[in-house]
Write an enzyme that holds these catalytic residues in place. Sequence first.
Site, PDB file in Angstrom:
ATOM      1  N   GLU A 129       8.502   1.876  11.306  1.00 36.72           N
ATOM      2  CA  GLU A 129       9.595   2.839  11.075  1.00 36.72           C
ATOM      3  C   GLU A 129       8.948   4.205  11.082  1.00 36.72           C
ATOM      4  O   GLU A 129       8.248   4.573  10.133  1.00 36.72           O
ATOM      5  CB  GLU A 129      10.252   2.589   9.709  1.00 36.72           C
ATOM      6  N   GLU A 179       9.075  16.958  14.482  1.00 38.18           N
ATOM      7  CA  GLU A 179       9.596  16.665  13.149  1.00 38.18           C
ATOM      8  C   GLU A 179       8.956  17.626  12.139  1.00 38.18           C
ATOM      9  O   GLU A 179       7.751  17.558  11.899  1.00 38.18           O
ATOM     10  CB  GLU A 179       9.266  15.215  12.777  1.00 38.18           C
ATOM     11  N   CYS A 209      13.458  11.002   6.977  1.00 37.39           N
ATOM     12  CA  CYS A 209      13.206  10.679   8.388  1.00 37.39           C
ATOM     13  C   CYS A 209      14.450  10.894   9.246  1.00 37.39           C
ATOM     14  O   CYS A 209      14.362  11.202  10.417  1.00 37.39           O
ATOM     15  CB  CYS A 209      12.714   9.251   8.508  1.00 37.39           C
ATOM     16  N   LYS A 241       0.874  -1.174   0.000  1.00 34.51           N
ATOM     17  CA  LYS A 241       0.000   0.000   0.000  1.00 34.51           C
ATOM     18  C   LYS A 241       0.913   1.226   0.000  1.00 34.51           C
ATOM     19  O   LYS A 241       1.363   1.670   1.038  1.00 34.51           O
ATOM     20  CB  LYS A 241      -0.873  -0.035   1.253  1.00 34.51           C
TER      21      LYS A 241
HETATM   22  P1  NAD Z   1       1.885   9.058   6.975  1.00 36.21           P
HETATM   23  O1  NAD Z   1       1.934   8.426   8.305  1.00 36.21           O
HETATM   24  O2  NAD Z   1       0.948  10.183   6.743  1.00 36.21           O
HETATM   25  O3  NAD Z   1       1.513   7.977   5.855  1.00 36.21           O
HETATM   26  C1  NAD Z   1       2.287   6.830   5.635  1.00 36.21           C
HETATM   27  C2  NAD Z   1       1.425   5.773   4.997  1.00 36.21           C
HETATM   28  O4  NAD Z   1       0.423   5.389   5.916  1.00 36.21           O
HETATM   29  C3  NAD Z   1       0.697   6.218   3.727  1.00 36.21           C
HETATM   30  O5  NAD Z   1       0.704   5.152   2.804  1.00 36.21           O
HETATM   31  C4  NAD Z   1      -0.697   6.486   4.237  1.00 36.21           C
HETATM   32  O6  NAD Z   1      -1.698   6.344   3.256  1.00 36.21           O
HETATM   33  C5  NAD Z   1      -0.845   5.409   5.289  1.00 36.21           C
HETATM   34  N1  NAD Z   1      -1.877   5.666   6.307  1.00 36.21           N
HETATM   35  C6  NAD Z   1      -2.353   6.864   6.737  1.00 36.21           C
HETATM   36  N2  NAD Z   1      -3.310   6.680   7.679  1.00 36.21           N
HETATM   37  C7  NAD Z   1      -3.425   5.334   7.851  1.00 36.21           C
HETATM   38  C8  NAD Z   1      -4.234   4.530   8.705  1.00 36.21           C
HETATM   39  N3  NAD Z   1      -5.116   5.039   9.556  1.00 36.21           N
HETATM   40  N4  NAD Z   1      -4.076   3.194   8.640  1.00 36.21           N
HETATM   41  C9  NAD Z   1      -3.183   2.642   7.796  1.00 36.21           C
HETATM   42  N5  NAD Z   1      -2.401   3.358   6.962  1.00 36.21           N
HETATM   43  C10 NAD Z   1      -2.521   4.697   6.995  1.00 36.21           C
HETATM   44  O7  NAD Z   1       3.385   9.443   6.632  1.00 36.21           O
HETATM   45  P2  NAD Z   1       3.902  10.249   5.360  1.00 36.21           P
HETATM   46  O8  NAD Z   1       3.504  11.674   5.554  1.00 36.21           O
HETATM   47  O9  NAD Z   1       3.541   9.538   4.103  1.00 36.21           O
HETATM   48  O10 NAD Z   1       5.486  10.074   5.529  1.00 36.21           O
HETATM   49  C11 NAD Z   1       6.246  10.917   6.311  1.00 36.21           C
HETATM   50  C12 NAD Z   1       6.599  10.268   7.626  1.00 36.21           C
HETATM   51  O11 NAD Z   1       7.260   9.025   7.387  1.00 36.21           O
HETATM   52  C13 NAD Z   1       7.570  11.080   8.442  1.00 36.21           C
HETATM   53  O12 NAD Z   1       7.165  11.104   9.790  1.00 36.21           O
HETATM   54  C14 NAD Z   1       8.890  10.307   8.308  1.00 36.21           C
HETATM   55  O13 NAD Z   1       9.774  10.520   9.355  1.00 36.21           O
HETATM   56  C15 NAD Z   1       8.408   8.921   8.225  1.00 36.21           C
HETATM   57  N6  NAD Z   1       9.435   8.062   7.608  1.00 36.21           N
HETATM   58  C16 NAD Z   1      10.177   7.225   8.426  1.00 36.21           C
HETATM   59  C17 NAD Z   1      11.189   6.440   7.874  1.00 36.21           C
HETATM   60  C18 NAD Z   1      12.026   5.533   8.738  1.00 36.21           C
HETATM   61  O14 NAD Z   1      12.798   4.751   8.196  1.00 36.21           O
HETATM   62  N7  NAD Z   1      11.916   5.571  10.064  1.00 36.21           N
HETATM   63  C19 NAD Z   1      11.438   6.487   6.505  1.00 36.21           C
HETATM   64  C20 NAD Z   1      10.669   7.337   5.713  1.00 36.21           C
HETATM   65  C21 NAD Z   1       9.659   8.121   6.283  1.00 36.21           C
END
Ligand code: NAD
Length: 491
Positions: A250, A385, A284, A175
Amino acid sequence: MHSEMFIGGAWTAGRQGATRDIVNPGTGEIIATVAEGCREDTQDAIDAARTAFDSGIWSGLPVAERSALVLALGDAVETHAEELATLESLDTGKTLEESRWDMADIAGIFRYYADMAEKDMADEPIDSPIDNTQSTLVREPVGVCGQISPWNYPLLQASWKMAPALVAGCTIIMKPSEITPLTAIRITELAEAVGFPRGVVNLVLGAGNPVGAELAESHRVDLISFTGGIETGRTIMQAASGNAKKIALELGGKNPNIIFADADFDTAVDYALNGVFFHAGQICSAGTRLIVEDTIHDAFVAELTRRVRSIKVGLGMEEGTRMGPLISEQHRGKVEAFIASGLAEGATLLAGGGRPDDPSLQDGFFVEPTLFADCTSAMRVVREEVFGPVITVERFSSEQEAVALANDTNYGLSAGFWTADPERQQRVARALRFGTVWINDFNVYFVQAPWGGYKQSGIGRELGRAGLEEYLETKHVFRNLQPKPLLWFGG
Ligand code: NAD
């Protein structure tokens, strides 16, 4: 290229036939229109993955056969690297050069896990303390895995999950983020061409809730692997509790970069920029929290100001661009609110803070590279963040103070520090409470080393051997070689 979901070996527009426009964040133009799934579509994908897993068509294959297909997928990524990199840059706005690095890494990730699986999944004898018995440790795939990824490294983050899950023998439902699905669609086409059996690789598209939420909630999913923000992570943990499925998270980071006075000044300045402004700070592990020793603070900040002001902002696909746009209008609003909070809380703005005035960038979601000095760890822009091109600078006067400041965060993804003193290198590396610590470097990762967070930056590890273990169950098989009655309950 397809614009649909891939469920049980077939491309489908989904039950409702809904669509979503995909936007180039550098220009605001619509570059694709793709299927927008619903809860029932996710259930169909779970059915397909469950059937494929339970039938044993994938988990029952010899590891070498699974590895061969995963290896072939890595080769396909390499063959199509330029096309995938272009899609990634159009979809995320990052520079084409950064997307090319991602694709090279991704091909390597498939190869690494294909190579690892055979040796690391072999049965192992366990020393049994009981006479005439035999104990064996057997490693088996966890089962059906939901894999939810973010928009900042769409295909890279997906590949960290796909490669180990597939070699382990799991079936997967990917997804991608609803705003950056293009490379996930393309790699699914490549997986189909390589010949994974029906139902092993599935792709659903659409909003986090309901499409991702169904993956997290379903009792027929055995593991959910999620990369994204902390709030979504918490929601997923709760949703996953319904069937106590395994979770791998993550999450975000607020990553300190400490500069001691004995550091190589020019390199540390350069890496203070490298640590933050790649992909406009939407990383991240971005080192957005600079902590600089008093005695060099003013000179360091002066040089940093000069360099930040000269960063070339532009379209990711244009030669010479060093920093692209933010991912969306909505995300830019969030970053601008953080900049406003920094000003309101008394930080000194030394560079950026607004939108670039270049007329050719007015339709994209750009923010200038931004530098704040005179920051304290009480400020929101320092604690939370930002996920944008914003550095904050704090100062310190002792090693102890630097470590205390750096550890004063709910996150624990990564940290870096700069010093020439080997003893201090040992001490500080141990004292920092983060999943990755860089000494005289920043933002280095590679597939051999585990990646993940302490504290609220996550649960579990991706990459390395630990990344494969997330997708394995360990079973103890105990054999009695001379069974005879115990007679405890009489004869
Ligand atoms: P997000 O949490 O908004 O979304 C991530 C994913 O989760 C998307 O595919 C989204 O559609 C899905 N999602 C949203 N709500 C959901 C729910 N209720 N149930 C299931 N899935 C759901 O994050 P983003 O804005 O896409 O990405 C940015 C974030 O990702 C930042 O906080 C960043 O630090 C983190 N990140 C972490 C790493 C790591 O390795 N630790 C790597 C990349 C990004």
